[in-house]
Design an enzyme around this catalytic site. Sequence first.
Site, PDB file in Angstrom:
ATOM      1  N   SER A  96       0.858  -1.188   0.000  1.00 47.23           N
ATOM      2  CA  SER A  96       0.000   0.000   0.000  1.00 47.23           C
ATOM      3  C   SER A  96       0.888   1.231   0.000  1.00 47.23           C
ATOM      4  O   SER A  96       1.507   1.549   1.021  1.00 47.23           O
ATOM      5  CB  SER A  96      -0.897   0.006   1.251  1.00 47.23           C
ATOM      6  OG  SER A  96      -1.864  -1.011   1.175  1.00 47.23           O
ATOM      7  N   LYS A 171      -7.355   1.833  -2.499  1.00 48.62           N
ATOM      8  CA  LYS A 171      -6.878   1.469  -1.165  1.00 48.62           C
ATOM      9  C   LYS A 171      -6.846   2.705  -0.256  1.00 48.62           C
ATOM     10  O   LYS A 171      -7.202   2.626   0.920  1.00 48.62           O
ATOM     11  CB  LYS A 171      -5.474   0.846  -1.238  1.00 48.62           C
ATOM     12  CG  LYS A 171      -4.870   0.452   0.114  1.00 48.62           C
ATOM     13  CD  LYS A 171      -5.665  -0.646   0.822  1.00 48.62           C
ATOM     14  CE  LYS A 171      -5.264  -0.859   2.282  1.00 48.62           C
ATOM     15  NZ  LYS A 171      -3.995  -1.543   2.456  1.00 48.62           N
ATOM     16  N   LYS A 239       0.379   6.389   8.449  1.00 53.03           N
ATOM     17  CA  LYS A 239       1.031   6.509   7.131  1.00 53.03           C
ATOM     18  C   LYS A 239      -0.030   6.609   6.036  1.00 53.03           C
ATOM     19  O   LYS A 239       0.034   7.476   5.149  1.00 53.03           O
ATOM     20  CB  LYS A 239       1.919   5.291   6.877  1.00 53.03           C
ATOM     21  CG  LYS A 239       2.633   5.287   5.520  1.00 53.03           C
ATOM     22  CD  LYS A 239       3.012   3.865   5.066  1.00 53.03           C
ATOM     23  CE  LYS A 239       1.790   3.090   4.589  1.00 53.03           C
ATOM     24  NZ  LYS A 239       2.050   1.815   3.909  1.00 53.03           N
TER      25      LYS A 239
END
Lengths: 294, 294, 294, 294
Positions: A96, A171, A239
């Site tokens: 990701s 995502k 993140k």
Amino acid sequence: MTTVGFIGLGIMGGPMAGHLVKAGFDVVGYNRTAAKAQPLVEAGGRGAPSIADAVRDADIVAIMVPDSPDVRAVLAGEDGVFAHAKPGTLVIDFSSIRPDVTTELAEQARAAGFRLLDAPVSGGEAGAKNAALSIMVGGAAEDFAAARPVFDAVGKTVVHVGPNGAGQTVKAANQLIVASNIQALAEAVTFLRAYGVDLESALEVLGGGLAGSAVLNQKKGNMLSGEFPPGFRIELHHKDMGIVNSAAREAGVVLPVGALVAQLMASALAVGDGGLDHSALLRGVERLSGREGT
Amino acid sequence: MTTVGFIGLGIMGGPMAGHLVKAGFDVVGYNRTAAKAQPLVEAGGRGAPSIADAVRDADIVAIMVPDSPDVRAVLAGEDGVFAHAKPGTLVIDFSSIRPDVTTELAEQARAAGFRLLDAPVSGGEAGAKNAALSIMVGGAAEDFAAARPVFDAVGKTVVHVGPNGAGQTVKAANQLIVASNIQALAEAVTFLRAYGVDLESALEVLGGGLAGSAVLNQKKGNMLSGEFPPGFRIELHHKDMGIVNSAAREAGVVLPVGALVAQLMASALAVGDGGLDHSALLRGVERLSGREGT
Amino acid sequence: MTTVGFIGLGIMGGPMAGHLVKAGFDVVGYNRTAAKAQPLVEAGGRGAPSIADAVRDADIVAIMVPDSPDVRAVLAGEDGVFAHAKPGTLVIDFSSIRPDVTTELAEQARAAGFRLLDAPVSGGEAGAKNAALSIMVGGAAEDFAAARPVFDAVGKTVVHVGPNGAGQTVKAANQLIVASNIQALAEAVTFLRAYGVDLESALEVLGGGLAGSAVLNQKKGNMLSGEFPPGFRIELHHKDMGIVNSAAREAGVVLPVGALVAQLMASALAVGDGGLDHSALLRGVERLSGREGT
Amino acid sequence: MTTVGFIGLGIMGGPMAGHLVKAGFDVVGYNRTAAKAQPLVEAGGRGAPSIADAVRDADIVAIMVPDSPDVRAVLAGEDGVFAHAKPGTLVIDFSSIRPDVTTELAEQARAAGFRLLDAPVSGGEAGAKNAALSIMVGGAAEDFAAARPVFDAVGKTVVHVGPNGAGQTVKAANQLIVASNIQALAEAVTFLRAYGVDLESALEVLGGGLAGSAVLNQKKGNMLSGEFPPGFRIELHHKDMGIVNSAAREAGVVLPVGALVAQLMASALAVGDGGLDHSALLRGVERLSGREGT
């Protein structure tokens, strides 16, 4: 027999590589900490001492590493995939990372004669172990078709959502929704507790109506017990909130709730909860309300 | 045969009263606009010209009206339930109102010799029509037991969540979660569209993972089509956001996202979208992002 | 000689009543805790054992009490102003209360033959002591003119901002701006400290440019020392944030920052900082950032 | 006579270079669009056809360009300062850029034998024209002392706030406060208008108390007239909100209001107000409240 070079054998990549072995692939795995290749070897795969060795004879390269710079190093580094894999190799990046980095790396891949799919997953450690991941795939339709056997070996819901970058974009949206839904649930739980409502009953009836969600189902246990073993860690979701907010900013999309939830996630990290499951956003609402540990 | 006096035969109350007839209750309905009692009469119930007439011979009184002042008037008004029903009558208030008003009315009920349950519902018009409502019930356990046949006739998930007021508190939490989940989805949808991702595919894969929710399932159609027929109207959800934020303030609970979503709901009302379904929060994100109607 | 009945001789009202004595008014003061009238008596005024006694012979009645219900009781209670003052008496309400309550009380006043001005003040204890208050006055122009000598005795910036209620509306806006400016400064201070910047130098240069404000000038001492003696207490500003947000909601005005700052103020109260100066919002930013007491 | 090479002669840099001439410096200016050097030449300075030519014989180099990449190019580019100025030259960067980029460039400067000060300014076009800028300076104390005559020629409040990067950090904090104070004022103005309060009177009394600020003084004209000629443009403040929010994220500082205001600034840009003065945040509040142009 199709050979898969698998880079990154951690909590997610390890079980995924194992499922590929079970599905009949010849899997050559590499991990920076070599010991993490051991379960793969025991399951019938092979370990490699370097990325170069893992990808040299591969038909497909799979990558599952933490962040954008890691993927960049694996692909474009001196010891990396572009330097050592066969031209034409199909590269599946399950990591990701930032959509713009994916897009840039896909262009580099094309220029170097490779085919790249961005294929980030949702479902966590449990999804990886049970081969039940949701996979959101960006790239060319023919590459998606070619990678299908790999996806089917590790995932349950597999969808081709668009060209390169689209997988990462979806995502990012996933992480935005998940964080916001957790925060909303955390606020509701704190509210219900303050009013002395029986929380288990309340969550049962909430789960049966329009307030129901995968977050409520999967995280209510943590919220009831006040324990937050990961799962998906705050520091990783932090993140990801950075990724979605930066990407939204680039595109001129305004995310009032997304930006606020990113701050609350940053707060969880700042106060030392980074290693807990993201459902520990509850602790932040409790701190704000002077109700820690209630 | 148990006689139920049913006050409020609108979009929700009308079908609910009908289900009670089907379940074998003798239902006497009252609505301010008398014509709304017609479907009940056709279904085998009876209409009454006043609250007094509807409740005089009732064993159970059911109420489904819009807001706190309406419930107060129905119960404590000159022509109301306390003045005209038999002492000991069980009163079930299905309306969604302020928890503190419910608590106060429950005390008045007790003082006047009545038993009151607060029993707000979730599931909307479809839930009412299909007798599939979620019902969150506050009040005494024995009153909950006595009301059970009524609840079973109109609901699917029926939970006794605590003493009087608890039902309304859970409903307030429900509305907080629903609004926040809609807003999160709206931000994600706008983000995905800005990046040109195929939205239908994206929502399919999002729905399969941790981002999945009843809101995503039930509202994605509106978000894809850009049409927002109610459903549950912005103006009603605005009222409910006022309830949950006021109650949280009273209890010293801090709702950062809840307060922000309340502002965005208020904005939807202010710009004229009050009559649309609450999923029209999407239009607000689009306006903020300069992407109306994309 | 003009006689002023002054109701409420606390931290604000006490010094104000004293300034009226110095300006030549005959002041009859009343306070629930009778001892608080002592400084007024020593300054040359008179104490009264009841509101009735304080207002019976007054030409002007001045009120300075904490909240909406207090003003309502003072004016419309059995022992109150409407019941005991002379018809035609000019009533000046210096309290900060809900604009809609002021409007309603002004109508009651008119109906009872009185003239009412809402005249909330800004400037705090120091402003009261130094007769340097800013006064925002709502009501009829001729009443404003009649009250002018009273205002001049206690204030520095005195402005007639509109009809009844307008004074309270401007005060509500004042509290919105002040709280937001404090929060912005608190975020900036925490940011600067995290980067190790010399805070005193930084605040000096910030104060000289477009970031300069009365809040920065008056609150930087607290922020540098980390001590927050009131001043204006968090718990009172919390009340005021409730007023401005409710009033905005009524009018369909969306306050994204105002609503968020209200939550942060509520958090300060919830964690036990209610008795500190409102500049203690800094402590909230520090808690969120895991930097308490830095 | 001290020679100053001045790179960047735009709205800010142009007048600043002129003031240096007046103060007795020998100024050699360079601008990408050569015509912009004309006013400097007319004022007694000299124009140069390249950065190399502007800095070759300079004792001091001053830079005033828009963004981080521009400064990087001016300093470290092939045609840049490091390649063509004399070793030991003092470089003063007046631009507002990312603190981390400043720190990195300062290290490069040291390695190449130069001395760098980051010296971003506040005060806008008017401040530049009137030599009344606030200057927040980061770097070594002896370099600050050496640059003092330059600062005194263009600024009014000049403060050495710490080592390299500190200047940019304080500027970032400045922009955070200014944007938040504007937004708070915008919310207050919309609130007051909705209640029909005379805005000019209200702003007068607000300006006299704790709600007073440089923002209120300097921006109330725009808010009253509804016209927003720049001034400081939304699109530049949007860049700056990115800087402060990124820097806060890096340092683990949580900015709830800063993050929200950044979204509102991004919205202003997204809807097409990027070229207006930052006080046009008012238009955003009006849009949210359905009150455009009221």
